[in-house]
Design a protein around this motif. Structure first.
Motif, PDB file in Angstrom:
ATOM      1  N   SER A   1       0.788  -1.229   0.000  1.00  0.00           N
ATOM      2  CA  SER A   1       0.000   0.000   0.000  1.00  0.00           C
ATOM      3  C   SER A   1       0.823   1.284   0.000  1.00  0.00           C
ATOM      4  N   ILE A   2       2.150   1.204   0.003  1.00  0.00           N
ATOM      5  CA  ILE A   2       2.960   2.419   0.152  1.00  0.00           C
ATOM      6  C   ILE A   2       2.669   3.411  -0.970  1.00  0.00           C
ATOM      7  N   PHE A   3       2.722   2.945  -2.217  1.00  0.00           N
ATOM      8  CA  PHE A   3       2.448   3.855  -3.329  1.00  0.00           C
ATOM      9  C   PHE A   3       1.002   4.316  -3.316  1.00  0.00           C
ATOM     10  N   LEU A   4       0.061   3.394  -3.082  1.00  0.00           N
ATOM     11  CA  LEU A   4      -1.356   3.751  -3.084  1.00  0.00           C
ATOM     12  C   LEU A   4      -1.649   4.791  -2.006  1.00  0.00           C
ATOM     13  N   ASN A   5      -1.052   4.622  -0.813  1.00  0.00           N
ATOM     14  CA  ASN A   5      -1.277   5.579   0.264  1.00  0.00           C
ATOM     15  C   ASN A   5      -0.867   6.989  -0.142  1.00  0.00           C
ATOM     16  N   SER A   6       0.321   7.116  -0.725  1.00  0.00           N
ATOM     17  CA  SER A   6       0.803   8.437  -1.116  1.00  0.00           C
ATOM     18  C   SER A   6       0.014   8.988  -2.298  1.00  0.00           C
ATOM     19  N   TYR A   7      -0.454   8.102  -3.178  1.00  0.00           N
ATOM     20  CA  TYR A   7      -1.187   8.531  -4.364  1.00  0.00           C
ATOM     21  C   TYR A   7      -2.546   9.114  -3.995  1.00  0.00           C
ATOM     22  N   VAL A   8      -3.326   8.389  -3.197  1.00  0.00           N
ATOM     23  CA  VAL A   8      -4.682   8.851  -2.895  1.00  0.00           C
ATOM     24  C   VAL A   8      -4.685   9.958  -1.855  1.00  0.00           C
ATOM     25  N   ALA A   9      -3.588  10.121  -1.099  1.00  0.00           N
ATOM     26  CA  ALA A   9      -3.541  11.169  -0.084  1.00  0.00           C
ATOM     27  C   ALA A   9      -3.593  12.567  -0.704  1.00  0.00           C
ATOM     28  N   LEU A  10      -3.239  12.667  -1.986  1.00  0.00           N
ATOM     29  CA  LEU A  10      -3.293  13.955  -2.681  1.00  0.00           C
ATOM     30  C   LEU A  10      -4.687  14.142  -3.280  1.00  0.00           C
ATOM     31  N   GLY A  11      -5.642  14.484  -2.424  1.00  0.00           N
ATOM     32  CA  GLY A  11      -7.040  14.555  -2.844  1.00  0.00           C
ATOM     33  C   GLY A  11      -7.321  15.596  -3.898  1.00  0.00           C
ATOM     34  N   GLY A  12      -6.387  16.546  -4.089  1.00  0.00           N
ATOM     35  CA  GLY A  12      -6.605  17.584  -5.083  1.00  0.00           C
ATOM     36  C   GLY A  12      -6.713  17.066  -6.497  1.00  0.00           C
ATOM     37  N   ARG A  13      -6.186  15.869  -6.749  1.00  0.00           N
ATOM     38  CA  ARG A  13      -6.302  15.291  -8.090  1.00  0.00           C
ATOM     39  C   ARG A  13      -7.759  15.095  -8.483  1.00  0.00           C
ATOM     40  N   TRP A  14      -8.594  14.876  -7.492  1.00  0.00           N
ATOM     41  CA  TRP A  14     -10.015  14.630  -7.761  1.00  0.00           C
ATOM     42  C   TRP A  14     -10.892  15.760  -7.236  1.00  0.00           C
ATOM     43  N   GLY A  15     -10.282  16.874  -6.869  1.00  0.00           N
ATOM     44  CA  GLY A  15     -11.039  17.994  -6.340  1.00  0.00           C
ATOM     45  C   GLY A  15     -11.540  17.759  -4.934  1.00  0.00           C
ATOM     46  N   LEU A  16     -10.919  16.832  -4.209  1.00  0.00           N
ATOM     47  CA  LEU A  16     -11.358  16.485  -2.861  1.00  0.00           C
ATOM     48  C   LEU A  16     -10.346  16.973  -1.833  1.00  0.00           C
ATOM     49  N   ASP A  17     -10.029  18.265  -1.900  1.00  0.00           N
ATOM     50  CA  ASP A  17      -9.059  18.826  -0.964  1.00  0.00           C
ATOM     51  C   ASP A  17      -9.515  20.166  -0.391  1.00  0.00           C
ATOM     52  N   ALA A  18     -10.794  20.476  -0.573  1.00  0.00           N
ATOM     53  CA  ALA A  18     -11.316  21.738  -0.051  1.00  0.00           C
ATOM     54  C   ALA A  18     -11.686  21.577   1.428  1.00  0.00           C
ATOM     55  N   ARG A  19     -12.042  22.678   2.060  1.00  0.00           N
ATOM     56  CA  ARG A  19     -12.478  22.619   3.444  1.00  0.00           C
ATOM     57  C   ARG A  19     -13.699  21.709   3.567  1.00  0.00           C
ATOM     58  N   ASP A  20     -13.690  20.884   4.612  1.00  0.00           N
ATOM     59  CA  ASP A  20     -14.782  19.947   4.885  1.00  0.00           C
ATOM     60  C   ASP A  20     -14.916  18.872   3.809  1.00  0.00           C
ATOM     61  N   SER A  21     -13.835  18.609   3.063  1.00  0.00           N
ATOM     62  CA  SER A  21     -13.817  17.479   2.139  1.00  0.00           C
ATOM     63  C   SER A  21     -12.419  16.893   2.152  1.00  0.00           C
ATOM     64  N   GLY A  22     -12.267  15.709   1.596  1.00  0.00           N
ATOM     65  CA  GLY A  22     -10.936  15.133   1.537  1.00  0.00           C
ATOM     66  C   GLY A  22     -10.961  13.641   1.325  1.00  0.00           C
ATOM     67  N   VAL A  23      -9.783  13.110   0.957  1.00  0.00           N
ATOM     68  CA  VAL A  23      -9.557  11.678   0.843  1.00  0.00           C
ATOM     69  C   VAL A  23      -8.675  11.267   2.019  1.00  0.00           C
ATOM     70  N   PHE A  24      -9.105  10.272   2.774  1.00  0.00           N
ATOM     71  CA  PHE A  24      -8.402   9.853   3.980  1.00  0.00           C
ATOM     72  C   PHE A  24      -7.936   8.406   3.822  1.00  0.00           C
ATOM     73  N   VAL A  25      -6.642   8.178   4.037  1.00  0.00           N
ATOM     74  CA  VAL A  25      -6.070   6.838   3.946  1.00  0.00           C
ATOM     75  C   VAL A  25      -6.285   6.133   5.278  1.00  0.00           C
ATOM     76  N   LEU A  26      -6.873   4.930   5.237  1.00  0.00           N
ATOM     77  CA  LEU A  26      -7.251   4.214   6.451  1.00  0.00           C
ATOM     78  C   LEU A  26      -6.688   2.798   6.418  1.00  0.00           C
ATOM     79  N   PRO A  27      -5.435   2.597   6.864  1.00  0.00           N
ATOM     80  CA  PRO A  27      -4.868   1.243   6.930  1.00  0.00           C
ATOM     81  C   PRO A  27      -5.410   0.487   8.135  1.00  0.00           C
ATOM     82  N   PRO A  28      -5.183  -0.831   8.212  1.00  0.00           N
ATOM     83  CA  PRO A  28      -5.635  -1.593   9.386  1.00  0.00           C
ATOM     84  C   PRO A  28      -5.019  -1.046  10.669  1.00  0.00           C
ATOM     85  N   ARG A  29      -5.733  -1.253  11.779  1.00  0.00           N
ATOM     86  CA  ARG A  29      -5.262  -0.748  13.067  1.00  0.00           C
ATOM     87  C   ARG A  29      -4.093  -1.588  13.589  1.00  0.00           C
TER      88      ARG A  29
END
Length: 374
Positions: free
Chosen positions: A63-91
């Motif tokens: 998941s290393i590449f995937l984590n860094s890739y999806v963490a940049l929510g601006g690629r999909w316009g999901l980086d504004a206030r009260d929005s975002g992409v959150f990476v959630l690995p197992p606890r």
């Protein structure tokens, strides 16, 4: 953070073993597709286009590449206030990092994250399918039906239905029975792995499922059957459009080839429903005076001096004069040398392919080339 009407949770933790070397170093949702995309771009773009502003991506294997890739929510316009992409690995567990034990457990381990958003509805998605879908339409139907859960279904040929989870419905599309890969299916309504749940109902079911020692902690095997057994209303949402599970080499190749067919139903040029992705800063592609192209996608930074027919060419590919590529998918930064003949292949990134014959026009299977040379 403002209260969200619906949050999305993308299940992106599968191994993708049937994709062989393509998932040796990256998670299945991070596999390259369509000349410039990653598979997960489709689910994330669907969320952005459907005005779903908060998205959790549940990662696990490689998941290393995937984590860094999806963490940049601006690629999909999901980086504004009260929005975002959150990476959630197992606890983390006492003995080290844990794993998600199943699709339901993946959501169950993140109940606190969902509670923080305080949604009325939760959208559960698979991160490894190719399709376009407006989830707001599905939510509207869910509200209208007053169901506890709504499951997106797709009509498949009856002879193929035994490969899917099948929803049997009444005349009003209320789900009355769920069968996981039945040998003799009663209907052809296949689950797409897309669910909308009333969050409080799902929350209670996840907590109860956690306590069951014999549970697989899976939506198809445990959560959906428990809703049916308890008499809760489950509604089918019939999807009309292109959808493909790209879990094998052959299906991944087929989905790439579908991009070349205007009748396939998957249009990546649609300005009204864009598929967003990482923007590579590369020069335009070049077709030299010896280059020949017929029915192909050729992406930035590529140089074609040979022959390309009915193929998808990724970024930074060089096809030398005298090389022939047909019915193939060539991933980024590949060099195909003079005298190489490629037919019905997927060639992995960063390879140099010398003179020789690769693949076969007569084979039913697609060849994955993961090493340069023979």
């Amino acid at each position: 953070m403002l209260q969200q009407e619906m949050v999305a949770m993308i299940l992106a933790g599968g191994r993708g073993t049937r994709l062989h070397n393509l998932t040796e170093k990256v998670a299945k949702p991070a596999v390259s597709f369509g000349g410039k995309y990653r598979i997960v771009d489709f689910a994330l773009s669907n969320c952005a286009n459907s005005d779903v502003d908060v998205v959790g991506v549940l990662t696990q294997y490689e998941s290393i590449f995937l984590n860094s890739y999806v963490a940049l929510g601006g690629r999909w316009g999901l980086d504004a206030r009260d929005s975002g992409v959150f990476v959630l690995p197992p606890r983390e567990k006492e003995e080290g990092f844990g794993l998600y034990r199943g699709t339901a457990d993946a959501i169950g381990q993140n109940i606190d994250f969902i509670d923080q958003q305080n949604p009325e509805y939760v959208l559960i998605l698979s991160g490894d399918h190719i399709y376009k879908m407006d989830y707001s339409w599905m939510l509207a139907e869910h509200k209208k039906s007053k169901a506890e859960a709504t499951i997106a279904v797709l009509e498949v040929p009856l002879k193929e239905a035994s490969r899917f989870g099948i929803m049997n419905t009444d005349e009003n599309d209320r789900i009355i029975e769920f069968e996981e890969k039945p040998p003799k299916p009663k209907s052809n309504l296949a689950s797409m792995g897309i669910y909308i749940f009333n969050w409080q109902s799902l929350r209670k079911a996840l907590i109860a499922d956690e306590r069951k020692e014999d549970s697989s902690h899976d939506f198809g095997k445990d959560i959906i059957p428990s809703f049916l057994n308890e008499g809760k209303k489950l509604q089918a949402y019939r999807f009309q459009g292109y959808w493909k599970d790209v879990g094998t080499i052959d299906s991944l190749w087929e989905a790439n080839m579908d991009l070349l067919d205007p009748k396939s139903g998957i249009n990546i040029r649609d300005e009204d429903w864009k598929i967003y992705t990482e923007d590579k800063t590369l020069p335009p592609h070049v077709i030299t005076e010896t280059g020949r192209i017929k029915s192909a996608l050729v992406n930035q930074g590529s140089v074609v001096a040979g022959s390309v027919e009915h193929s998808v060419i990724f970024n930074g590919v060089e096809i030398e004069e005298g090389a022939v590529v047909k019915d193939s998918v060539i991933l980024a930064n590949v060099t195909i040398k003079k005298g190489a003949k490629i037919n019905r292949c997927i060639i992995m990134e960063d390879l140099t392919i010398p003179e020789g014959d690769y693949g076969s026009p007569k084979s039913d299977n697609i060849e994955l080339i993961s090493e340069g040379g023979k």
